[in-house]
Motif scaffolding. Structure first.
Motif, mmCIF file in Angstrom:
data_model
loop_
_atom_site.group_PDB
_atom_site.id
_atom_site.type_symbol
_atom_site.label_atom_id
_atom_site.label_comp_id
_atom_site.label_asym_id
_atom_site.label_seq_id
_atom_site.Cartn_x
_atom_site.Cartn_y
_atom_site.Cartn_z
ATOM 1 N N ASP A 178 36.205 41.904 46.563
ATOM 2 C CA ASP A 178 37.244 41.928 47.484
ATOM 3 C C ASP A 178 36.748 42.855 48.460
ATOM 4 O OD1 ASP A 178 39.687 41.231 48.921
ATOM 5 O OD2 ASP A 178 40.443 43.350 48.357
ATOM 6 N N HIS A 179 36.395 44.168 48.057
ATOM 7 C CA HIS A 179 36.039 45.210 48.999
ATOM 8 C C HIS A 179 34.511 44.739 49.641
ATOM 9 C CE1 HIS A 179 35.225 49.283 50.120
ATOM 10 N NE2 HIS A 179 33.963 49.113 49.913
ATOM 11 N N TYR A 180 33.516 44.336 49.051
ATOM 12 C CA TYR A 180 32.198 43.945 49.719
ATOM 13 C C TYR A 180 32.407 42.841 50.480
ATOM 14 C CZ TYR A 180 30.380 47.731 46.909
ATOM 15 O OH TYR A 180 30.131 49.055 46.457
ATOM 16 N N PHE A 181 33.436 41.993 50.092
ATOM 17 C CA PHE A 181 33.481 40.714 50.989
ATOM 18 C C PHE A 181 34.230 40.943 52.328
ATOM 19 C CE2 PHE A 181 35.432 36.513 52.115
ATOM 20 C CZ PHE A 181 34.270 35.828 52.160
ATOM 21 N N ARG A 182 35.101 41.941 52.052
ATOM 22 C CA ARG A 182 35.764 42.453 53.261
ATOM 23 C C ARG A 182 34.672 42.876 54.322
ATOM 24 N NH1 ARG A 182 40.673 45.838 52.412
ATOM 25 N NH2 ARG A 182 41.424 43.746 52.118
ATOM 26 N N ASP A 183 33.997 44.150 53.716
ATOM 27 C CA ASP A 183 32.920 44.540 54.384
ATOM 28 C C ASP A 183 31.804 43.740 55.136
ATOM 29 O OD1 ASP A 183 31.135 46.668 54.964
ATOM 30 O OD2 ASP A 183 29.823 46.206 53.646
ATOM 31 N N PHE A 184 31.583 42.499 54.474
ATOM 32 C CA PHE A 184 30.587 41.414 54.908
ATOM 33 C C PHE A 184 31.404 40.985 55.962
ATOM 34 C CE2 PHE A 184 30.536 36.819 54.592
ATOM 35 C CZ PHE A 184 29.137 36.499 55.314
ATOM 36 N N LEU A 185 32.779 40.502 55.961
ATOM 37 C CA LEU A 185 33.507 39.662 57.014
ATOM 38 C C LEU A 185 33.835 40.586 58.237
ATOM 39 C CD1 LEU A 185 36.392 38.127 55.108
ATOM 40 C CD2 LEU A 185 34.406 37.049 56.165
#
Ligand code: BT5
Length: 245
Positions: free
Chosen positions: A168-175
């Motif tokens: 969740d954390h890194y996917f948000r960072d990516f988005l």
């Protein structure tokens, strides 16, 4: 937390396959966890063995641009690394393996459903070797588990929770256009600076890994040439002492 809609099965052939067959009826960010996986899949038709381990896949139905997809492999690798590394020193072997020394402890399989040049579903499957103590003969030299490497059984549900939070954390960072996930894959790469055998399904050659790039590709030096490749174009094998391409 995005990845909160969870389906847990006692047994499934493959969590990735389940999502490929059911993505239409499932919500965005659905998570599928199989306590036993009987026909786990790797890349290029390979098989994935799971024992008392974590086999989990997530479904992403955001309309991500296709050229951003290689980055999602880095997002997944960063999340898996972050989950395992408090328990055991591990590195990321681009694009989809987590290794402890020269043994693989986790693999990631990303699959897509694309229609008219648009992403319909991205399925990211994680296989983390947790409590397996004995691997099938063909894997004993190249696989390890958390229990084998640390001498301690681990709680699969706690690892799952940590993995989903990290994802969740890194996917948000990516988005949000961040680069934390890129920095993780870069800082903890097992391949940068190494000699590898490069196989583009036509030729096999020696190459040197120069970099893992922010777009998700790898930069190789092959003879005099420097070239960037995406993960679907090539396979890499590390060269250990005494081996020849
Ligand atoms: C991978 O493929 O590493 C991706 C594995 C993804 C597995 C997850 S489990 C949940 C989800 N559902 C699925 O059906 N799959 C995903 P690849 O890079 O192609 O590596 C496959 C190769 O790794 C095999 O050919 C074996 O040599 C080796 N291998 C198989 N099982 C292993 C294991 N448990 N640990 C380490 N290596 C293994």
């Amino acid at each position: 937390m995005r990845f909160a809609h969870e389906l847990v099965f006692a047994s499934l052939p493959s969590t990735n396959l389940f999502l490929k067959e059911n993505f239409k009826s499932l919500p965005n960010y659905a998570v599928v966890h199989a306590k036993e996986q009987t026909a786990g899949r790797g890349r290029l038709g390979r098989k994935w063995f799971s024992g008392d381990d974590l086999a989990l896949s997530v479904l992403i139905k955001d309309a991500l641009p296709l050229d951003e997809l290689p980055k999602t492999a880095l997002v997944a690798a960063a999340a898996a690394w972050k989950t395992i590394h408090p328990l055991l020193p591990v590195a990321i072997k681009w694009p989809n393996d987590i290794v402890n020394g020269d043994k693989k402890i986790a693999g990631i399989l990303s699959e897509t459903v694309i229609d008219s040049q648009k992403l319909v579903a991205l399925i990211i499957g994680f296989g983390i070797n947790v409590n397996t103590l004995e691997f099938p003969a063909e894997l004993t030299e190249k696989a390890t588990s958390l229990a084998l490497a640390t001498g301690k059984r681990q709680d699969i549900d706690s690892l799952k929770q940590a993995l989903l939070e990290n994802l969740d954390h890194y996917f948000r960072d990516f988005l949000e256009g961040g680069n934390e996930f890129i920095e993780i894959t870069h800082a903890h790469s097992s391949l940068i600076g190494k000699e590898v055998i490069f196989d583009d399904f036509k030729t096999r050659r020696r190459a040197k890994v120069l970099d893992i790039l922010g777009n998700g590709n790898i930069l190789l030096e092959i003879g005099e040439e420097r070239r960037e490749y995406s993960s679907g174009e090539i396979t890499l094998k590390e060269i250990y002492r005494g081996e020849h391409a």
